[in-house]
Design a protein around this motif. Structure first.
Motif, PDB file in Angstrom:
ATOM      1  N   LEU A   1       0.829  -1.209   0.000  1.00  0.00           N
ATOM      2  CA  LEU A   1       0.000   0.000   0.000  1.00  0.00           C
ATOM      3  C   LEU A   1       0.865   1.261   0.000  1.00  0.00           C
ATOM      4  CD1 LEU A   1      -2.718  -1.052   2.582  1.00  0.00           C
ATOM      5  CD2 LEU A   1      -3.099  -0.597   0.143  1.00  0.00           C
TER       6      LEU A   1
ATOM      7  N   VAL B   1      -7.131   6.006   4.394  1.00  0.00           N
ATOM      8  CA  VAL B   1      -7.104   4.575   4.123  1.00  0.00           C
ATOM      9  C   VAL B   1      -6.302   3.935   5.251  1.00  0.00           C
ATOM     10  CG1 VAL B   1      -6.342   2.778   2.513  1.00  0.00           C
ATOM     11  CG2 VAL B   1      -7.254   4.964   1.639  1.00  0.00           C
TER      12      VAL B   1
ATOM     13  N   GLY C   1      -4.636   0.705   7.649  1.00  0.00           N
ATOM     14  CA  GLY C   1      -4.083  -0.625   7.843  1.00  0.00           C
ATOM     15  C   GLY C   1      -3.308  -0.615   9.142  1.00  0.00           C
TER      16      GLY C   1
ATOM     17  N   VAL D   1      -8.610  -1.362   4.794  1.00  0.00           N
ATOM     18  CA  VAL D   1      -8.014  -2.438   4.003  1.00  0.00           C
ATOM     19  C   VAL D   1      -7.911  -3.671   4.908  1.00  0.00           C
ATOM     20  CG1 VAL D   1      -6.150  -3.101   2.469  1.00  0.00           C
ATOM     21  CG2 VAL D   1      -6.758  -0.677   2.703  1.00  0.00           C
TER      22      VAL D   1
ATOM     23  N   THR E   1      -9.916  -4.738   0.031  1.00  0.00           N
ATOM     24  CA  THR E   1      -8.665  -5.494   0.149  1.00  0.00           C
ATOM     25  C   THR E   1      -7.543  -4.677  -0.488  1.00  0.00           C
ATOM     26  OG1 THR E   1      -8.893  -6.628  -1.964  1.00  0.00           O
ATOM     27  CG2 THR E   1      -9.923  -7.681  -0.033  1.00  0.00           C
ATOM     28  N   VAL E   2      -6.319  -5.100  -0.268  1.00  0.00           N
ATOM     29  CA  VAL E   2      -5.167  -4.412  -0.867  1.00  0.00           C
ATOM     30  C   VAL E   2      -5.335  -4.328  -2.376  1.00  0.00           C
ATOM     31  CG1 VAL E   2      -2.674  -4.555  -1.294  1.00  0.00           C
ATOM     32  CG2 VAL E   2      -3.559  -5.036   0.992  1.00  0.00           C
TER      33      VAL E   2
ATOM     34  N   VAL F   1      -7.443  -1.321  -3.772  1.00  0.00           N
ATOM     35  CA  VAL F   1      -7.064   0.073  -3.577  1.00  0.00           C
ATOM     36  C   VAL F   1      -6.535   0.667  -4.877  1.00  0.00           C
ATOM     37  CG1 VAL F   1      -5.555   1.666  -2.309  1.00  0.00           C
ATOM     38  CG2 VAL F   1      -6.614  -0.279  -1.120  1.00  0.00           C
TER      39      VAL F   1
END
Length: 175
Positions: A43, A111, A113, A138, A166-167, A170
């Motif tokens: 990411l 975003v 994570g 994510v 999910t990754v 993106v």
């Protein structure tokens, strides 16, 4: 999970929570800390390529003379130009200047994570929602201490606050 919107790199920042050696090494679920780290690095690469801000958040224990070993960000995660935030509470907004620094950059979408899904990530996201940010989570770039805790956030709480992706979902405009 819903279809991921194409994100504007000039108005979107990646927020990665507590990717520190001592936390990534913990027994995490539903994926290992090393898997979360790999997803976060992917990411971060995407965001940097699009010239979108990458925010690396790490926690320091308050009122201790010395932080425990492994309290730095994982070596090699940060790059020049990334924003490093040190938090001393569960979430990353309280007393850190994060909101002001994001607003200076014109950021309106975050975003997420990191670790732990239901603690540092969710606490930061709830504060961000209160501040008016649009949120994207994510799911495969996060883990918690149990799979049940992770799933509760991803399936029950996050869809009420934003979009869960999910990754692979993106996408940044122009990236």
């Amino acid at each position: 999970m819903t279809a991921a919107p194409v994100l504007d790199p000039q108005r979107t920042a990646l927020i990665l929570i507590d990717l520190m050696d001592r936390i990534v090494a913990l027994p995490l679920e539903p994926r290992k800390g090393t898997e979360v780290l790999a997803a976060a690095e992917e990411l971060a690469y995407t965001f940097r390529a699009a010239r979108a801000p990458v925010v690396l958040v790490r926690v320091e224990r308050p009122r201790v003379a010395e932080q425990p070993p492994g309290s730095a960000l994982v070596a090699g995660l940060g790059r020049e130009g990334d924003l490093e935030i040190v938090k001393r509470t569960l979430g990353a907004f309280q007393g850190t200047g994060l909101h002001e620094r994001l607003r200076e950059r014109g950021v309106t979408t975050l975003v997420f994570g990191g670790v732990a899904t239901n603690l540092g990530v969710e606490s930061t996201a709830r504060a961000a929602a209160d501040l008016g940010y649009d949120l994207v989570f994510v799911a495969d770039a996060m883990a918690a201490f149990t799979a049940a805790e992770h799933e509760a956030s991803v399936r029950l709480d996050f869809p009420r606050l934003g979009t869960v992706v999910t990754v692979a979902d993106v996408r940044l405009g122009g990236a």
